[in-house]
Motif scaffolding. Structure first.
Motif, PDB file in Angstrom:
ATOM      1  N   MET A   1       1.228  -1.213   0.288  1.00 30.42           N
ATOM      2  CA  MET A   1      -0.210  -0.162   0.245  1.00 30.42           C
ATOM      3  C   MET A   1       1.005   1.591  -0.144  1.00 30.42           C
ATOM      4  O   MET A   1       0.393   2.010  -0.423  1.00 30.42           O
ATOM      5  CB  MET A   1      -0.656  -0.237   1.103  1.00 30.42           C
ATOM      6  N   SER A   2       2.119   0.997   0.607  1.00 26.95           N
ATOM      7  CA  SER A   2       2.924   2.422   0.815  1.00 26.95           C
ATOM      8  C   SER A   2       2.910   3.086  -0.952  1.00 26.95           C
ATOM      9  O   SER A   2       3.150   4.533  -0.567  1.00 26.95           O
ATOM     10  CB  SER A   2       3.862   2.093   1.111  1.00 26.95           C
ATOM     11  N   ALA A   3       3.077   2.586  -1.803  1.00 26.87           N
ATOM     12  CA  ALA A   3       4.058   2.654  -2.604  1.00 26.87           C
ATOM     13  C   ALA A   3       2.800   3.486  -3.846  1.00 26.87           C
ATOM     14  O   ALA A   3       3.077   4.359  -4.665  1.00 26.87           O
ATOM     15  CB  ALA A   3       3.883   1.115  -3.937  1.00 26.87           C
ATOM     16  N   ALA A   4       1.197   3.301  -2.795  1.00 28.99           N
ATOM     17  CA  ALA A   4       0.529   3.213  -3.974  1.00 28.99           C
ATOM     18  C   ALA A   4       0.103   5.340  -3.389  1.00 28.99           C
ATOM     19  O   ALA A   4      -0.643   6.078  -4.325  1.00 28.99           O
ATOM     20  CB  ALA A   4      -0.811   2.931  -3.631  1.00 28.99           C
ATOM     21  N   LEU A   5       0.518   4.827  -2.017  1.00 25.46           N
ATOM     22  CA  LEU A   5      -0.193   6.529  -1.211  1.00 25.46           C
ATOM     23  C   LEU A   5       0.989   6.747  -1.573  1.00 25.46           C
ATOM     24  O   LEU A   5       2.055   7.079  -0.336  1.00 25.46           O
ATOM     25  CB  LEU A   5      -0.733   6.125  -0.040  1.00 25.46           C
ATOM     26  N   GLN A   6       1.560   8.188  -2.081  1.00 25.03           N
ATOM     27  CA  GLN A   6       2.756   9.104  -2.166  1.00 25.03           C
ATOM     28  C   GLN A   6       2.037  10.302  -1.799  1.00 25.03           C
ATOM     29  O   GLN A   6       0.908  10.667  -2.992  1.00 25.03           O
ATOM     30  CB  GLN A   6       3.929   9.332  -3.264  1.00 25.03           C
ATOM     31  N   VAL A   7       2.317  10.894  -0.460  1.00 30.58           N
ATOM     32  CA  VAL A   7       1.885  11.826  -0.197  1.00 30.58           C
ATOM     33  C   VAL A   7       3.227  13.502  -0.611  1.00 30.58           C
ATOM     34  O   VAL A   7       4.126  12.830  -0.278  1.00 30.58           O
ATOM     35  CB  VAL A   7       2.197  12.310   1.247  1.00 30.58           C
ATOM     36  N   PRO A   8       2.526  14.509  -1.673  1.00 30.79           N
ATOM     37  CA  PRO A   8       3.508  15.235  -1.867  1.00 30.79           C
ATOM     38  C   PRO A   8       4.105  16.097  -0.588  1.00 30.79           C
ATOM     39  O   PRO A   8       3.386  16.472   0.119  1.00 30.79           O
ATOM     40  CB  PRO A   8       2.602  16.655  -2.636  1.00 30.79           C
ATOM     41  N   ALA A   9       5.624  16.305  -1.044  1.00 27.39           N
ATOM     42  CA  ALA A   9       6.291  17.100   0.365  1.00 27.39           C
ATOM     43  C   ALA A   9       6.132  17.834   0.815  1.00 27.39           C
ATOM     44  O   ALA A   9       6.521  18.530   1.540  1.00 27.39           O
ATOM     45  CB  ALA A   9       7.868  17.224  -0.516  1.00 27.39           C
ATOM     46  N   LEU A  10       5.082  18.756  -0.014  1.00 29.70           N
ATOM     47  CA  LEU A  10       4.512  19.972   0.325  1.00 29.70           C
ATOM     48  C   LEU A  10       3.563  19.843   1.391  1.00 29.70           C
ATOM     49  O   LEU A  10       3.516  21.259   2.458  1.00 29.70           O
ATOM     50  CB  LEU A  10       3.593  20.907  -1.062  1.00 29.70           C
ATOM     51  N   PHE A  11       3.043  18.992   1.708  1.00 30.65           N
ATOM     52  CA  PHE A  11       2.071  18.392   2.709  1.00 30.65           C
ATOM     53  C   PHE A  11       2.659  18.549   3.726  1.00 30.65           C
ATOM     54  O   PHE A  11       2.324  18.981   5.363  1.00 30.65           O
ATOM     55  CB  PHE A  11       1.599  17.406   2.252  1.00 30.65           C
ATOM     56  N   ALA A  12       4.058  17.607   3.969  1.00 31.49           N
ATOM     57  CA  ALA A  12       4.606  18.002   5.376  1.00 31.49           C
ATOM     58  C   ALA A  12       5.358  18.816   5.454  1.00 31.49           C
ATOM     59  O   ALA A  12       5.807  20.482   7.151  1.00 31.49           O
ATOM     60  CB  ALA A  12       6.235  16.985   4.737  1.00 31.49           C
TER      61      ALA A  12
ATOM     62  N   ALA B   1       5.320   6.953  11.386  1.00 34.80           N
ATOM     63  CA  ALA B   1       5.171   6.340  10.614  1.00 34.80           C
ATOM     64  C   ALA B   1       4.823   7.178   9.281  1.00 34.80           C
ATOM     65  O   ALA B   1       4.037   8.281   9.125  1.00 34.80           O
ATOM     66  CB  ALA B   1       4.578   4.842  10.172  1.00 34.80           C
ATOM     67  N   LYS B   2       4.733   6.718   8.052  1.00 33.78           N
ATOM     68  CA  LYS B   2       4.200   7.505   7.193  1.00 33.78           C
ATOM     69  C   LYS B   2       2.531   7.346   6.631  1.00 33.78           C
ATOM     70  O   LYS B   2       2.400   6.314   7.652  1.00 33.78           O
ATOM     71  CB  LYS B   2       4.496   7.045   5.444  1.00 33.78           C
ATOM     72  N   LEU B   3       1.984   8.101   6.355  1.00 32.76           N
ATOM     73  CA  LEU B   3       0.475   8.187   6.138  1.00 32.76           C
ATOM     74  C   LEU B   3      -0.083   6.192   5.720  1.00 32.76           C
ATOM     75  O   LEU B   3      -0.816   5.735   6.708  1.00 32.76           O
ATOM     76  CB  LEU B   3       0.231   8.574   5.402  1.00 32.76           C
ATOM     77  N   ALA B   4       0.461   5.762   4.967  1.00 31.54           N
ATOM     78  CA  ALA B   4      -0.511   4.742   4.362  1.00 31.54           C
ATOM     79  C   ALA B   4      -0.129   3.321   5.180  1.00 31.54           C
ATOM     80  O   ALA B   4      -0.559   2.688   5.370  1.00 31.54           O
ATOM     81  CB  ALA B   4       0.926   4.578   2.665  1.00 31.54           C
ATOM     82  N   ASP B   5       1.459   3.716   6.312  1.00 29.32           N
ATOM     83  CA  ASP B   5       1.668   2.562   6.765  1.00 29.32           C
ATOM     84  C   ASP B   5       0.935   2.236   8.205  1.00 29.32           C
ATOM     85  O   ASP B   5       0.402   1.161   8.281  1.00 29.32           O
ATOM     86  CB  ASP B   5       3.026   2.584   6.812  1.00 29.32           C
ATOM     87  N   LEU B   6       0.397   3.691   8.038  1.00 28.85           N
ATOM     88  CA  LEU B   6      -0.893   4.116   9.946  1.00 28.85           C
ATOM     89  C   LEU B   6      -1.816   3.050   9.192  1.00 28.85           C
ATOM     90  O   LEU B   6      -2.202   2.884  10.074  1.00 28.85           O
ATOM     91  CB  LEU B   6      -0.410   5.564   9.673  1.00 28.85           C
TER      92      LEU B   6
END
Length: 143
Positions: free
Chosen positions: A1-12, A86-91
């Motif tokens: 699932m991690s690869a499918a959900l990539q959050v843009p760096a701008l959000f961080a 953790a990253k959002l996808a992992d949580l």
């Protein structure tokens, strides 16, 4: 699932600008709702302990404690007894019971620091917690 959900760096970058108490307030509201619906009842061992959860790719950090069996925000910025990150996808994968905490930890996708005994209690509690039907992904195994 991690690869499918990539959050843009701008959000961080934006997430790091949101005051932690505001993030904590929303996180605690969700935890309290889950507690009141009896989806997530904290065990007695968590009472009086503090926690921090960081959604790393969103730059969001939530601090809370368990007091008298209820989740409460922590406003003072004091160090937490247990920190998870953790990253959002992992949580989300952990919440849906698609991946267990051990797998994420050993793959270095879940960061844990602080009281290791408390971490084991939380891990066992979350592994055993039933997931509401709406949280389960269609076709996913029930916990």
């Amino acid at each position: 699932m991690s690869a499918a959900l990539q959050v843009p760096a701008l959000f961080a970058k934006l997430g790091r600008r949101i005051p932690p108490p505001l993030v904590s307030m929303h996180c605690v509201a969700a935890l309290e709702l889950a507690r009141r619906f009896k989806w997530l009842l904290p065990p007695q061992e968590l009472d009086g302990r503090s926690f921090a959860i960081t959604v790393e790719d969103l730059g969001l950090r939530s601090c809370f404690a368990v007091r008298d069996g209820a989740f409460r925000p922590v406003w003072n910025g004091a160090p937490s007894d247990l920190e998870l990150g953790a990253k959002l996808a992992d949580l989300l994968s952990l919440m849906r019971a698609e991946t267990d905490a051990d797998t994420l930890f050993f793959q270095r996708r879940l960061r844990i620091s602080g009281d290791t005994e408390l971490g084991l209690i939380v891990k066992n509690w979350l592994d055993a917690a039933p997931r509401p039907t709406w949280l389960q992904r269609s076709g996913a195994a029930s916990v």
